[in-house]
Scaffold this active site. Structure first.
Site, PDB file in Angstrom:
ATOM      1  N   ASP A  46    -128.770 -44.726 119.540  1.00  0.00           N
ATOM      2  CA  ASP A  46    -129.443 -44.945 118.252  1.00  0.00           C
ATOM      3  C   ASP A  46    -130.677 -45.833 118.376  1.00  0.00           C
ATOM      4  O   ASP A  46    -131.358 -46.095 117.383  1.00  0.00           O
ATOM      5  CB  ASP A  46    -128.462 -45.542 117.237  1.00  0.00           C
TER       6      ASP A  46
ATOM      7  N   ARG B  83    -123.045 -31.091 117.262  1.00  0.00           N
ATOM      8  CA  ARG B  83    -122.197 -32.283 117.090  1.00  0.00           C
ATOM      9  C   ARG B  83    -120.780 -31.802 116.755  1.00  0.00           C
ATOM     10  O   ARG B  83    -120.360 -31.823 115.589  1.00  0.00           O
ATOM     11  CB  ARG B  83    -122.765 -33.206 116.007  1.00  0.00           C
TER      12      ARG B  83
ATOM     13  N   ARG C  33    -131.586 -43.617 104.485  1.00  0.00           N
ATOM     14  CA  ARG C  33    -130.147 -43.437 104.717  1.00  0.00           C
ATOM     15  C   ARG C  33    -129.565 -44.639 105.443  1.00  0.00           C
ATOM     16  O   ARG C  33    -128.367 -44.912 105.331  1.00  0.00           O
ATOM     17  CB  ARG C  33    -129.900 -42.190 105.572  1.00  0.00           C
TER      18      ARG C  33
ATOM     19  N   CYS D  81    -127.618 -36.533 110.950  1.00  0.00           N
ATOM     20  CA  CYS D  81    -128.831 -36.232 111.708  1.00  0.00           C
ATOM     21  C   CYS D  81    -128.591 -35.089 112.687  1.00  0.00           C
ATOM     22  O   CYS D  81    -127.500 -34.921 113.212  1.00  0.00           O
ATOM     23  CB  CYS D  81    -129.284 -37.477 112.466  1.00  0.00           C
TER      24      CYS D  81
ATOM     25  N   LYS E   8    -124.439 -50.114 108.781  1.00  0.00           N
ATOM     26  CA  LYS E   8    -124.180 -48.803 108.164  1.00  0.00           C
ATOM     27  C   LYS E   8    -122.891 -48.175 108.692  1.00  0.00           C
ATOM     28  O   LYS E   8    -122.029 -47.754 107.917  1.00  0.00           O
ATOM     29  CB  LYS E   8    -125.365 -47.861 108.448  1.00  0.00           C
ATOM     30  N   ASN E   9    -122.784 -48.072 110.016  1.00  0.00           N
ATOM     31  CA  ASN E   9    -121.684 -47.277 110.567  1.00  0.00           C
ATOM     32  C   ASN E   9    -120.330 -47.968 110.458  1.00  0.00           C
ATOM     33  O   ASN E   9    -119.291 -47.310 110.542  1.00  0.00           O
ATOM     34  CB  ASN E   9    -122.003 -46.866 112.012  1.00  0.00           C
TER      35      ASN E   9
HETATM   36  N1  EPU Z   1    -118.416 -35.202 120.675  1.00  0.00           N
HETATM   37  C1  EPU Z   1    -117.715 -34.064 121.018  1.00  0.00           C
HETATM   38  N2  EPU Z   1    -116.619 -33.730 120.257  1.00  0.00           N
HETATM   39  C2  EPU Z   1    -116.208 -34.467 119.204  1.00  0.00           C
HETATM   40  C3  EPU Z   1    -116.934 -35.632 118.849  1.00  0.00           C
HETATM   41  C4  EPU Z   1    -118.046 -35.967 119.621  1.00  0.00           C
HETATM   42  O1  EPU Z   1    -118.047 -33.364 121.973  1.00  0.00           O
HETATM   43  O2  EPU Z   1    -115.201 -34.106 118.573  1.00  0.00           O
HETATM   44  C5  EPU Z   1    -119.591 -35.591 121.491  1.00  0.00           C
HETATM   45  C6  EPU Z   1    -120.892 -35.536 120.686  1.00  0.00           C
HETATM   46  O3  EPU Z   1    -121.432 -34.240 120.673  1.00  0.00           O
HETATM   47  C7  EPU Z   1    -121.747 -36.524 121.419  1.00  0.00           C
HETATM   48  C8  EPU Z   1    -120.739 -37.588 121.890  1.00  0.00           C
HETATM   49  O4  EPU Z   1    -119.462 -36.965 121.828  1.00  0.00           O
HETATM   50  O5  EPU Z   1    -122.315 -35.936 122.551  1.00  0.00           O
HETATM   51  C9  EPU Z   1    -120.712 -38.850 121.058  1.00  0.00           C
HETATM   52  O6  EPU Z   1    -120.578 -38.515 119.675  1.00  0.00           O
HETATM   53  P1  EPU Z   1    -119.831 -39.496 118.657  1.00  0.00           P
HETATM   54  O7  EPU Z   1    -118.631 -38.797 118.140  1.00  0.00           O
HETATM   55  O8  EPU Z   1    -119.644 -40.816 119.309  1.00  0.00           O
HETATM   56  O9  EPU Z   1    -120.904 -39.618 117.515  1.00  0.00           O
HETATM   57  P2  EPU Z   1    -120.639 -39.649 115.943  1.00  0.00           P
HETATM   58  O10 EPU Z   1    -119.353 -40.315 115.664  1.00  0.00           O
HETATM   59  O11 EPU Z   1    -120.921 -38.310 115.375  1.00  0.00           O
HETATM   60  C10 EPU Z   1    -121.673 -42.019 115.603  1.00  0.00           C
HETATM   61  C11 EPU Z   1    -122.717 -42.617 114.729  1.00  0.00           C
HETATM   62  C12 EPU Z   1    -124.090 -42.159 115.187  1.00  0.00           C
HETATM   63  C13 EPU Z   1    -124.287 -42.539 116.653  1.00  0.00           C
HETATM   64  C14 EPU Z   1    -123.139 -42.007 117.518  1.00  0.00           C
HETATM   65  C15 EPU Z   1    -123.190 -42.461 118.959  1.00  0.00           C
HETATM   66  C16 EPU Z   1    -121.617 -42.852 112.605  1.00  0.00           C
HETATM   67  C17 EPU Z   1    -121.478 -42.403 111.211  1.00  0.00           C
HETATM   68  N3  EPU Z   1    -122.503 -42.200 113.352  1.00  0.00           N
HETATM   69  O12 EPU Z   1    -121.806 -40.609 115.473  1.00  0.00           O
HETATM   70  O13 EPU Z   1    -125.013 -42.897 114.399  1.00  0.00           O
HETATM   71  O14 EPU Z   1    -125.490 -41.989 117.130  1.00  0.00           O
HETATM   72  O15 EPU Z   1    -121.875 -42.435 116.954  1.00  0.00           O
HETATM   73  O16 EPU Z   1    -123.196 -43.839 119.029  1.00  0.00           O
HETATM   74  O17 EPU Z   1    -120.970 -43.802 113.022  1.00  0.00           O
HETATM   75  C18 EPU Z   1    -127.063 -43.324 113.337  1.00  0.00           C
HETATM   76  O18 EPU Z   1    -126.561 -44.334 112.842  1.00  0.00           O
HETATM   77  O19 EPU Z   1    -128.291 -43.078 113.288  1.00  0.00           O
HETATM   78  C19 EPU Z   1    -126.203 -42.363 114.015  1.00  0.00           C
HETATM   79  C20 EPU Z   1    -126.582 -41.130 114.253  1.00  0.00           C
END
Ligand code: EPU
Length: 424
Positions: free
Chosen positions: A307, A122, A399, A117, A22-23
């Site tokens: 995850d 976030r 999803r 989610c 997915k990601n």
């Molecule tokens: N964070 C910040 N500022 C930012 C971005 C992130 O403080 O600008 C913090 C977040 O709050 C969190 C940490 O950094 O504490 C990591 O967040 P990350 O940005 O890595 O997460 P994401 O990109 O929003 C993706 C996946 C998620 C997965 C996370 C962590 C996608 C679309 N989503 O989310 O996937 O949990 O990385 O590995 O790639 C899922 O597939 O179920 C899912 C939620």
């Protein structure tokens, strides 16, 4: 309104084929905006996040054609708007990749703030920091990321204050057509980041270091289309590992990259689950009453994935003894705990640590999917529990899980999707 209904306990046996990730899929789909040509993408999972991503692209003027079961032609040459409305963009997390990809190609974007989610706050400050470093003026206004870079994006040195998957992907996308070399330090190292970089490199980009914490992107305006196959989904594979382990079963997981699963299997081996690795398969064998408790800490890749926190919790409820999960990525990832408690689980939460007093069999109940992976955990709990478990809000599960009912049924589980009216 639909539900999953599961009659447990189940014993699983046989083979299951893992779908595309997915990601990675959502990053590559939105990455095609930056490419400005025709791409053929294979191994796209049949999940609602992928379908919504393709819809968003179509609404921007891209041509999307289904060529086969998992194969799509995406032509982004005639994109006519850089606007992704908040009503659609807000239905998923990855829609914010439209921002990075549109900035790369057009120097502007207007994208509704992402949803996805709910695990607590976030923020997207690191995405904004990267865009600004590359010369964009960014406003977050009335639910939109509104950004423009006069003269296009410029190469920059970017240091992320936290390891962020989405921030790293957006920075790669934004830099891919700029002049000069962009360097991202403290980059995320997830396999889907490598997959996006490989896709863009197939399209003529010059990205090195993906998979390490320093990524270099030499901008190239002359990108071209390519044919690309998305990598298998390590989290779907991990979910089937736990399904097999928690039900004391023997399951062969096929179409995987074993290296990607080591972030889970190396830790889970401590419990005594037996893993036999093939070239692109993993055999999982377990007898849950003989497994040992374990303490797990979620970490960015190659650490244990956040995850997999909820699904692993179901296993830890079943293993005799006291186990713990320390969640270090998301502040509110334990929302599934209340649902598992409804099934008789004994779980204590203190700050970021959940303590599982395992060994008692879960009991069937009516529960909810509170997010995607929490929903997967409810499915696993339903397989383990005695009696008929009913799961509401399964749109979360759909999803991210391709044909989960069919895949589990083929392994021998008694699981059905029914509409509420059919439920007696
Ligand atoms: N964070 C910040 N500022 C930012 C971005 C992130 O403080 O600008 C913090 C977040 O709050 C969190 C940490 O950094 O504490 C990591 O967040 P990350 O940005 O890595 O997460 P994401 O990109 O929003 C993706 C996946 C998620 C997965 C996370 C962590 C996608 C679309 N989503 O989310 O996937 O949990 O990385 O590995 O790639 C899922 O597939 O179920 C899912 C939620």
């Amino acid at each position: 309104m639909e539900r999953f209904v599961i009659s447990g306990p189940s014993k699983l046996y046989g083979n299951v084929k893992i779908s595309g990730m997915k990601n990675a899929a959502v990053a590559v789909i939105f990455g095609t905006i930056a490419v400005n040509d025709e791409c053929v993408i294979d191994n796209l999972p049949n999940i609602s996040d992928v379908n919504l991503s393709l819809e968003l692209l179509k609404n921007m003027g891209a041509v999307v054609e289904k060529l086969g079961e998992t194969k799509y032609r995406i032509d982004t040459r005639h994109i006519s708007t850089i606007m992704a409305p908040v009503e659609e963009a807000g239905k998923m997390r990855a829609s914010y990749y439209i921002a990075g990809a549109s900035l790369a190609r057009f120097g502007v974007c207007k994208v509704g703030l992402p949803g996805g989610c709910d695990f607590g706050e976030r923020p997207i400050d690191q995405h904004v920091k990267a865009f600004e470093a590359m010369g964009a003026k960014v406003r977050i206004d009335e639910g939109y990321i509104d950004a423009s870079a006069v003269g296009g994006m410029k190469a920059a040195n970017i240091y992320f204050d936290c390891v962020t998957v989405g921030g790293t992907i957006n920075a790669i996308l934004a830099a891919v057509r700029s002049d000069g070399v962009t360097v991202i330090d403290n980059a995320a190292r997830e396999p889907h980041i490598v997959d996006l970089a490989n896709f863009l490199n197939f399209c003529g980009a010059d990205i090195t270091g993906a998979g390490t914490d320093t990524i270099k992107i030499k901008g190239n305006k002359q990108l071209h289309g390519c044919e690309y196959t998305i990598i298998p989904d390590m989290i779907e594979a991990g979910t089937f590992i736990i399904a097999a382990a928690a039900t004391s079963s023997r399951v062969l997981i096929e179409n995987i990259i074993p290296k990607h699963l080591e972030s889970m299997t190396s830790k889970l081996s401590e419990t005594g689950i037996v893993f036999e690795e093939g070239d692109d398969t993993l055999l999982v064998k377990s007898n849950v009453s003989e497994l040992r408790p374990v303490n797990i800490k979620t970490l960015p890749y190659p650490g244990f994935p956040t995850d997999m926190n909820p699904q692993t919790a179901v296993l830890l409820c079943s293993i005799p003894g006291v186990s713990r999960i320390n969640e270090t990525i998301f502040s509110d990832r334990f929302r599934y705990v209340n649902e598992l408690r409804r099934m008789g689980a004994s779980i204590d939460i203190e700050n970021s640590i959940a303590t599982f007093n395992g060994g008692q069999r879960l009991k069937a109940a009516n529960v909810r999917a509170v997010d995607l992976r929490a929903g997967a955990a409810m499915v696993l709990a339903g397989l383990v529990a005695e009696g008929t478990t009913s799961i509401e809000d399964i749109f979360y599960i759909e999803r991210g899980y391709d044909n989960i009912v069919e895949k589990l049924s083929s392994l021998g589980a008694a699981i059905k999707k029914i509409s509420i009216e059919d439920f007696t």
